[in-house]
Design a protein around this motif. Structure first.
Motif, PDB file in Angstrom:
ATOM      1  N   LYS A  54      74.117  82.318 -10.044  1.00  0.00           N
ATOM      2  CA  LYS A  54      75.187  83.235 -10.434  1.00  0.00           C
ATOM      3  C   LYS A  54      76.199  83.332  -9.309  1.00  0.00           C
ATOM      4  N   ASP A  55      77.457  83.287  -9.676  1.00  0.00           N
ATOM      5  CA  ASP A  55      78.525  83.391  -8.683  1.00  0.00           C
ATOM      6  C   ASP A  55      79.288  84.683  -8.940  1.00  0.00           C
ATOM      7  N   PRO A  56      79.177  85.679  -8.049  1.00  0.00           N
ATOM      8  CA  PRO A  56      79.826  86.971  -8.286  1.00  0.00           C
ATOM      9  C   PRO A  56      81.337  86.955  -8.090  1.00  0.00           C
ATOM     10  N   PHE A  57      81.887  85.809  -7.678  1.00  0.00           N
ATOM     11  CA  PHE A  57      83.317  85.770  -7.379  1.00  0.00           C
ATOM     12  C   PHE A  57      84.173  85.221  -8.517  1.00  0.00           C
ATOM     13  N   GLY A  58      83.545  84.818  -9.610  1.00  0.00           N
ATOM     14  CA  GLY A  58      84.294  84.223 -10.711  1.00  0.00           C
ATOM     15  C   GLY A  58      85.382  85.133 -11.257  1.00  0.00           C
TER      16      GLY A  58
ATOM     17  N   GLU B 254      84.724  81.741   2.894  1.00  0.00           N
ATOM     18  CA  GLU B 254      83.804  81.961   4.005  1.00  0.00           C
ATOM     19  C   GLU B 254      82.461  82.466   3.512  1.00  0.00           C
ATOM     20  N   GLU B 255      82.456  83.310   2.473  1.00  0.00           N
ATOM     21  CA  GLU B 255      81.198  83.803   1.928  1.00  0.00           C
ATOM     22  C   GLU B 255      80.359  82.657   1.359  1.00  0.00           C
ATOM     23  N   ARG B 256      81.008  81.734   0.676  1.00  0.00           N
ATOM     24  CA  ARG B 256      80.264  80.618   0.112  1.00  0.00           C
ATOM     25  C   ARG B 256      79.678  79.736   1.215  1.00  0.00           C
ATOM     26  N   ASP B 257      80.425  79.564   2.277  1.00  0.00           N
ATOM     27  CA  ASP B 257      79.904  78.782   3.398  1.00  0.00           C
ATOM     28  C   ASP B 257      78.745  79.520   4.060  1.00  0.00           C
TER      29      ASP B 257
ATOM     30  N   ALA C 107      73.909  78.022  -6.013  1.00  0.00           N
ATOM     31  CA  ALA C 107      75.172  78.743  -6.194  1.00  0.00           C
ATOM     32  C   ALA C 107      75.005  80.244  -5.983  1.00  0.00           C
ATOM     33  N   ILE C 108      73.885  80.652  -5.419  1.00  0.00           N
ATOM     34  CA  ILE C 108      73.651  82.083  -5.236  1.00  0.00           C
ATOM     35  C   ILE C 108      74.439  82.580  -4.032  1.00  0.00           C
ATOM     36  N   MET C 109      75.388  83.457  -4.268  1.00  0.00           N
ATOM     37  CA  MET C 109      76.186  83.992  -3.172  1.00  0.00           C
ATOM     38  C   MET C 109      75.668  85.343  -2.689  1.00  0.00           C
ATOM     39  N   ALA C 110      74.594  85.806  -3.331  1.00  0.00           N
ATOM     40  CA  ALA C 110      74.071  87.111  -2.961  1.00  0.00           C
ATOM     41  C   ALA C 110      72.848  86.990  -2.087  1.00  0.00           C
TER      42      ALA C 110
ATOM     43  N   LEU D  44      76.856  94.747  -3.319  1.00  0.00           N
ATOM     44  CA  LEU D  44      78.259  94.348  -3.364  1.00  0.00           C
ATOM     45  C   LEU D  44      78.582  93.754  -4.729  1.00  0.00           C
ATOM     46  N   GLU D  45      77.699  92.910  -5.238  1.00  0.00           N
ATOM     47  CA  GLU D  45      77.941  92.278  -6.533  1.00  0.00           C
ATOM     48  C   GLU D  45      78.107  93.333  -7.618  1.00  0.00           C
TER      49      GLU D  45
END
Length: 203
Positions: free
Chosen positions: A104-108, A133-136, A180-183, A192-193
Motif C-alpha cells: 500500500k502506498d499512502p501517497f497516491g 525522500e520517504e520512499r527512499d 511498496a510499503i511506505m509505512a 501518519l497514514e
C-alpha cells in the motif's frame, strides 16, 4: 492561529500538520532505537532516516508558519511507552520491527491532488521532495529490517526458505509484498497514514 485576517485558509492545513507531528515523532523513535541497538549497520540506517524524519517535521512546521498558521500539537498518551520500548536495549531489534503489511502506498491521493493543482506551488514542491525522500527511506529501512530478520532466521513473506543457518550469508531481501510499503518507519508512520487519509477526506 491565522496571522493574516485577509488570508484564505488552505484546505490542506490538516495534512501539513499531521505530517509535521508524525515525522517529528518518528524521528524520536528511530533515534532512540539507533542508540539502543548493538547492530551498527542497523543503527547507521536508523540514524540517517531519523535525521530525515526530524527534518521533515521541522520543515512542515515552518511551512504552516509561512502560510500564516501555527502547528497544532496533539499529545499521544502512548508516546512515552513507545519511546521506552525503542530505547530499551534489552528488547531485541527483531521485537522492535514493524509488522510486514500488505502492499500500500499512502501517497497516491496526495500525488493525485498535486497533479490537480490543489496545493500552492511551494507546498507542492515540498510535498514532491518529501514523498521522494520517504520512499527512499522506506527502501533503506526495508533492507535493514530484512537483514535483521535474516540474521534471526525469520522467514519473510514470499521467502519461506529463510533459515537460521544463514547468519547473514545470502541475506534475504525485502519481501515482494513489502516492497511498496511506505509505512515501515515505525508505528508512528502508521498514524501518519491515517491522518493523511482523514485530512484528504476533509479537503
Amino acid at each position: 492561529m491565522q496571522t493574516s485576517a485577509t488570508a484564505k485558509k488552505p484546505a490542506y492545513l490538516g495534512l501539513l500538520n499531521a505530517i509535521s507531528l508524525a515525522e517529528t515523532e518518528a524521528g524520536v523513535y528511530l533515534r532512540a532505537w539507533a542508540d539502543a541497538t548493538c547492530d551498527e549497520e542497523l543503527a547507521c540506517t536508523l540514524r540517517l532516516v531519523a535525521a530525515r524524519e526530524t527534518s521533515h517535521g521541522m520543515l512542515f512546521c515552518r511551512m504552516l508558519g509561512e502560510l500564516g498558521y501555527d502547528l497544532r500539537q496533539k499529545p499521544d498518551p502512548k508516546s512515552a511507552e513507545r519511546i521506552a520500548k525503542y530505547a530499551n536495549p534489552k528488547i531485541s531489534d527483531l521485537d522492535k520491527l514493524p509488522k510486514e503489511r500488505e502492499e500500500k502506498d499512502p501517497f497516491g491521493d496526495i500525488e493525485k491532488a498535486m497533479a490537480e493543482g490543489v496545493y500552492d506551488p511551494v507546498t507542492c514542491n515540498m510535498l514532491a521532495w518529501y514523498i521522494c525522500e520517504e520512499r527512499d527511506s522506506g527502501k533503506k529501512l526495508r533492507e535493514a529490517y530484512a537483514r535483521v530478520r535474516a540474521r534471526a532466521g525469520v522467514a519473510t513473506k514470499g521467502n519461506g526458505a529463510a533459515k537460521a543457518m544463514n547468519h547473514g550469508n545470502g541475506m534475504a531481501g525485502p519481501s515482494e509484498d513489502a516492497k511498496a510499503i511506505m509505512a515501515c518507519m515505525t508505528e508512528g508512520f502508521n498514524r501518519l497514514e491515517k491522518s493523511i487519509q482523514k485530512a484528504m477526506a476533509r479537503a
